[in-house]
Every structure is written in C-alpha cells, then in structure tokens.
Design a protein around this motif. Structure first.
Motif, PDB file in Angstrom:
ATOM      1  N   GLU A 172       0.836  -1.199   0.000  1.00  0.00           N
ATOM      2  CA  GLU A 172       0.000   0.000   0.000  1.00  0.00           C
ATOM      3  C   GLU A 172       0.869   1.247   0.000  1.00  0.00           C
ATOM      4  OE1 GLU A 172      -3.978   1.800   2.128  1.00  0.00           O
ATOM      5  OE2 GLU A 172      -2.658   0.520   3.326  1.00  0.00           O
ATOM      6  N   PHE A 173       0.556   2.158  -0.897  1.00  0.00           N
ATOM      7  CA  PHE A 173       1.193   3.468  -0.932  1.00  0.00           C
ATOM      8  C   PHE A 173       0.126   4.495  -0.566  1.00  0.00           C
ATOM      9  CE2 PHE A 173       3.304   0.904  -4.271  1.00  0.00           C
ATOM     10  CZ  PHE A 173       4.518   0.718  -3.612  1.00  0.00           C
ATOM     11  N   SER A 174       0.509   5.531   0.202  1.00  0.00           N
ATOM     12  CA  SER A 174      -0.490   6.466   0.704  1.00  0.00           C
ATOM     13  C   SER A 174       0.029   7.893   0.694  1.00  0.00           C
ATOM     14  CB  SER A 174      -0.921   6.066   2.117  1.00  0.00           C
ATOM     15  OG  SER A 174       0.194   6.020   2.988  1.00  0.00           O
ATOM     16  N   LEU A 175      -0.922   8.816   0.664  1.00  0.00           N
ATOM     17  CA  LEU A 175      -0.604  10.239   0.684  1.00  0.00           C
ATOM     18  C   LEU A 175      -1.725  10.994   1.367  1.00  0.00           C
ATOM     19  CD1 LEU A 175      -2.544  11.795  -1.610  1.00  0.00           C
ATOM     20  CD2 LEU A 175      -0.961  10.668  -3.174  1.00  0.00           C
ATOM     21  N   ASN A 176      -1.410  12.194   1.831  1.00  0.00           N
ATOM     22  CA  ASN A 176      -2.392  13.111   2.371  1.00  0.00           C
ATOM     23  C   ASN A 176      -2.633  14.228   1.376  1.00  0.00           C
ATOM     24  OD1 ASN A 176      -3.354  12.218   4.844  1.00  0.00           O
ATOM     25  ND2 ASN A 176      -1.705  13.161   6.032  1.00  0.00           N
ATOM     26  N   ALA A 177      -3.888  14.490   1.068  1.00  0.00           N
ATOM     27  CA  ALA A 177      -4.270  15.656   0.284  1.00  0.00           C
ATOM     28  C   ALA A 177      -4.731  16.719   1.273  1.00  0.00           C
ATOM     29  CB  ALA A 177      -5.374  15.313  -0.700  1.00  0.00           C
ATOM     30  N   ILE A 178      -3.930  17.778   1.444  1.00  0.00           N
ATOM     31  CA  ILE A 178      -4.159  18.782   2.479  1.00  0.00           C
ATOM     32  C   ILE A 178      -4.702  20.052   1.828  1.00  0.00           C
ATOM     33  CG2 ILE A 178      -3.090  20.117   4.334  1.00  0.00           C
ATOM     34  CD1 ILE A 178      -0.855  17.983   4.382  1.00  0.00           C
ATOM     35  N   LEU A 186     -13.247  15.090  -4.968  1.00  0.00           N
ATOM     36  CA  LEU A 186     -12.254  14.191  -5.559  1.00  0.00           C
ATOM     37  C   LEU A 186     -12.851  12.862  -6.007  1.00  0.00           C
ATOM     38  CD1 LEU A 186      -9.298  14.823  -3.078  1.00  0.00           C
ATOM     39  CD2 LEU A 186      -9.672  15.845  -5.321  1.00  0.00           C
ATOM     40  N   LEU A 187     -14.153  12.711  -5.863  1.00  0.00           N
ATOM     41  CA  LEU A 187     -14.785  11.454  -6.254  1.00  0.00           C
ATOM     42  C   LEU A 187     -14.540  11.095  -7.721  1.00  0.00           C
ATOM     43  CD1 LEU A 187     -16.457   9.120  -5.170  1.00  0.00           C
ATOM     44  CD2 LEU A 187     -18.523  10.417  -5.688  1.00  0.00           C
ATOM     45  N   PRO A 188     -14.655  12.045  -8.684  1.00  0.00           N
ATOM     46  CA  PRO A 188     -14.362  11.683 -10.081  1.00  0.00           C
ATOM     47  C   PRO A 188     -12.932  11.173 -10.270  1.00  0.00           C
ATOM     48  CG  PRO A 188     -15.569  13.746  -9.992  1.00  0.00           C
ATOM     49  CD  PRO A 188     -15.178  13.420  -8.581  1.00  0.00           C
ATOM     50  N   LEU A 189     -11.980  11.772  -9.567  1.00  0.00           N
ATOM     51  CA  LEU A 189     -10.592  11.309  -9.673  1.00  0.00           C
ATOM     52  C   LEU A 189     -10.446   9.912  -9.087  1.00  0.00           C
ATOM     53  CD1 LEU A 189      -7.623  11.755 -10.352  1.00  0.00           C
ATOM     54  CD2 LEU A 189      -7.378  12.983  -8.164  1.00  0.00           C
ATOM     55  N   MET A 190     -11.132   9.628  -7.978  1.00  0.00           N
ATOM     56  CA  MET A 190     -11.081   8.290  -7.388  1.00  0.00           C
ATOM     57  C   MET A 190     -11.662   7.255  -8.352  1.00  0.00           C
ATOM     58  SD  MET A 190     -11.985   8.675  -3.321  1.00  0.00           S
ATOM     59  CE  MET A 190     -12.954  10.173  -3.194  1.00  0.00           C
ATOM     60  N   ARG A 191     -12.814   7.582  -8.945  1.00  0.00           N
ATOM     61  CA  ARG A 191     -13.443   6.653  -9.881  1.00  0.00           C
ATOM     62  C   ARG A 191     -12.565   6.409 -11.094  1.00  0.00           C
ATOM     63  NH1 ARG A 191     -19.442   9.407  -9.531  1.00  0.00           N
ATOM     64  NH2 ARG A 191     -20.241   8.189  -7.760  1.00  0.00           N
ATOM     65  N   ASP A 192     -11.957   7.473 -11.608  1.00  0.00           N
ATOM     66  CA  ASP A 192     -11.089   7.328 -12.777  1.00  0.00           C
ATOM     67  C   ASP A 192      -9.880   6.447 -12.454  1.00  0.00           C
ATOM     68  OD1 ASP A 192     -10.216   8.248 -15.544  1.00  0.00           O
ATOM     69  OD2 ASP A 192      -8.515   8.929 -14.316  1.00  0.00           O
ATOM     70  N   THR A 193      -9.326   6.616 -11.257  1.00  0.00           N
ATOM     71  CA  THR A 193      -8.169   5.810 -10.852  1.00  0.00           C
ATOM     72  C   THR A 193      -8.531   4.338 -10.773  1.00  0.00           C
ATOM     73  OG1 THR A 193      -7.285   7.687  -9.596  1.00  0.00           O
ATOM     74  CG2 THR A 193      -6.397   5.506  -9.081  1.00  0.00           C
ATOM     75  N   SER A 234      -0.656   8.119 -10.711  1.00  0.00           N
ATOM     76  CA  SER A 234      -1.726   8.700 -11.514  1.00  0.00           C
ATOM     77  C   SER A 234      -2.610   9.614 -10.657  1.00  0.00           C
ATOM     78  CB  SER A 234      -2.557   7.584 -12.145  1.00  0.00           C
ATOM     79  OG  SER A 234      -3.650   8.112 -12.853  1.00  0.00           O
ATOM     80  N   PHE A 235      -2.946   9.154  -9.465  1.00  0.00           N
ATOM     81  CA  PHE A 235      -3.788   9.958  -8.571  1.00  0.00           C
ATOM     82  C   PHE A 235      -3.063  11.228  -8.156  1.00  0.00           C
ATOM     83  CE2 PHE A 235      -5.860  11.133  -4.625  1.00  0.00           C
ATOM     84  CZ  PHE A 235      -7.199  10.890  -4.876  1.00  0.00           C
ATOM     85  N   ARG A 236      -1.793  11.090  -7.840  1.00  0.00           N
ATOM     86  CA  ARG A 236      -1.012  12.263  -7.437  1.00  0.00           C
ATOM     87  C   ARG A 236      -0.967  13.288  -8.557  1.00  0.00           C
ATOM     88  NH1 ARG A 236       3.267  15.191  -6.386  1.00  0.00           N
ATOM     89  NH2 ARG A 236       4.268  15.267  -4.315  1.00  0.00           N
ATOM     90  N   GLU A 237      -0.802  12.816  -9.764  1.00  0.00           N
ATOM     91  CA  GLU A 237      -0.793  13.716 -10.919  1.00  0.00           C
ATOM     92  C   GLU A 237      -2.158  14.395 -11.073  1.00  0.00           C
ATOM     93  OE1 GLU A 237       0.809  15.691 -14.195  1.00  0.00           O
ATOM     94  OE2 GLU A 237       1.829  14.460 -12.675  1.00  0.00           O
ATOM     95  N   GLY A 238      -3.223  13.639 -10.871  1.00  0.00           N
ATOM     96  CA  GLY A 238      -4.560  14.195 -10.989  1.00  0.00           C
ATOM     97  C   GLY A 238      -4.856  15.283  -9.976  1.00  0.00           C
ATOM     98  N   GLU A 244      -4.732  24.419  -4.927  1.00  0.00           N
ATOM     99  CA  GLU A 244      -4.769  24.765  -3.511  1.00  0.00           C
ATOM    100  C   GLU A 244      -4.457  23.571  -2.609  1.00  0.00           C
ATOM    101  OE1 GLU A 244      -9.063  23.756  -4.704  1.00  0.00           O
ATOM    102  OE2 GLU A 244      -7.224  24.551  -5.599  1.00  0.00           O
ATOM    103  N   VAL A 245      -4.371  22.376  -3.185  1.00  0.00           N
ATOM    104  CA  VAL A 245      -4.126  21.167  -2.407  1.00  0.00           C
ATOM    105  C   VAL A 245      -2.627  20.884  -2.313  1.00  0.00           C
ATOM    106  CG1 VAL A 245      -4.421  18.654  -2.337  1.00  0.00           C
ATOM    107  CG2 VAL A 245      -6.352  20.131  -2.957  1.00  0.00           C
TER     108      VAL A 245
END
Length: 253
Positions: A172-178, A186-193, A234-238, A244-245
């Motif tokens: 598992e790789f993880s990040l915080n979006a602050i 961010l739901l569309p980005l989650m679905r696309d991922t 991919s998510f990080r790029e999105g 602002e994040v």
C-alpha cells in the motif's frame, strides 16, 4: 475465494474478555502474504453459529474459527458445525486416543467429549495439551485460548492453506491531500483511478481539520506493487487540478 475469521464466545460480546484473535490473525496472515477479507463475532448460540457456518460454506469461503470447542455446556461450536454440514456428531478415535494419552484416568467421562466432532472431520493438532481442533471442508476450528489457538492456526496456514501464500504480498502506498477539498470534490478522480487500475483497492480517510491540524484526506492505494505504484502516481498527478491542495507523501513507491 475469501478468507474470514469467527471469534466465538459470550465473554467477548459481554466485554468480560477482550478479543486478541483479530489482530493476531491479521499478523499471521500478513507474514504469509495473505489478507483477511472479513471477520465476525458470535455468541455461544448453536443455531446462530450453525447459520453463519452454513453461509460461509455456501459462499465457498475459507474459515478460521476461534472458540467454543470445549466440553462445557456453553461451548457449542462442534455441535453447530455438525448442524451446518448436516452431519451427526461422532467420536473421533484418534482425537480420543490423544486425550487418553494426555490425561489418563482423568480423561473420562468429560474430557473425551472434546473428541466428538462432525462425522468425517479431520484433526488440527494442539501442541499445548494434545486436545485437537478439527476441520470440515475449508472450515477450521480451534479453541479460544490464544496460547493454543495461535500455533494451531499457524499449522493450518502452513499445512492446509499453503497455496494461499504469496511470495509478493500486496503493498500500500499512501498520501495526504491537504487543503479545502472534500471527498465529493475528488470522487471523479477516485473513480477514474479505479477504472484505470481495477486490481487495486483505494481507500480514503478524511479529517475535518482542527486548530492544530489542517483539513486533509488520507488516500491509500493497495494491490500488486507495480499496479499500486502506478495508481498512486496517476492519482497524485490528478491532484494537480486542485492547485490549492498540498500533497504529503506518507509512503510512496
């Protein structure tokens, strides 16, 4: 096929005892590259336990079950397993011989009751006092005492469930979006991922913010290393679509 855990006993549900099995089983499985798919806590109710076992068997799941296989009146897991599989309870000669060898004259009339299993059950060796557990199909039943249950479960995992071992377990790789975004944003980005990388599991854990800690969402990407790493990237790029994040990398490829 899913792998699940039963923890059985009124003492757990009443709070008289604190469960130790769930975290230990997760650890034992993780050492072998296996994930626990579900867990269920059950009281000492024969019909309820039987129904739960029958449901597991219908799904074709593998079950690890801790508790309720003793000889006292409140222990009814052996009887529930027999009920679930439509088998009579029968004295297992090898299990009886082990109890007689361990306890001699003190084995009868009560301790030998722990050799009564669903007919055709196979034994799970107990290295502590030789009172065996048992299995029927892909359902494995051990005592509730951790000092017995855990080495017996290790035997099951290494002797009966070795095909489930993975040399390269999921990572598992993880990040915080602050920043001022919500899970809804961010739901569309989650679905696309997930559409791009269907082999991974994506998790999100929001924190609404406080004076000491800004608003943020922790995202995890779990699966085979290469696919989890690609989904993470991919998510990080999105996230760049939201200038602002800020991104805090918690664990990255």
């Amino acid at each position: 096929m899913s792998l699940g855990l039963f923890v059985i006993g009124d003492e757990i549900l009443s709070g008289k005892r604190q469960d130790k099995h769930l975290s230990k089983v997760i650890g034992l499985l993780g050492e072998r590259g296996i994930a626990l798919d579900w867990a269920q806590f059950l009281g000492d109710d024969q019909d309820r336990i039987a129904g739960a076992i029958a449901a597991v068997a219908r799904r074709g799941d593998t079950l690890l079950s801790c508790g309720g296989i003793g000889a006292t009146p409140d222990d009814c897991t052996r009887q529930a397993a027999a009920q679930a599989f439509g088998r009579p309870i029968a004295r297992h000669p090898e299990a009886e011989a082990l109890i007689l060898a361990q306890y001699g004259d003190q084995a009868r009339p009560n301790r030998v009751l722990m050799a009564d299993f669903p007919a055709g059950a196979e034994l799970i060796p107990n290295p502590v006092n030789r009172v065996a557990g048992f299995s029927v199909g892909q359902c494995y039943f051990v005592p509730g005492f951790p000092e017995m249950a855990w080495p017996m479960l290790e035997w099951v995992l290494d002797q009966r469930l070795r095909p489930l071992h993975q040399a390269e377990p999921p990572v598992e790789f993880s990040l915080n979006a602050i920043g001022p975004v919500t899970e809804g944003d961010l739901l569309p980005l989650m679905r696309d991922t997930l559409a791009r990388y269907p082999g991974i599991k994506l998790s999100s854990l929001p924190f609404r913010g406080s004076p000491e800690r800004p608003r943020q969402i922790e995202f995890g990407f779990k699966g085979p290393r290469a696919e989890a790493a690609a989904a993470y990237a991919s998510f990080r790029e999105g996230l760049k679509a939201w200038p602002e994040v800020q991104v805090e990398e918690l664990s990255r490829p």
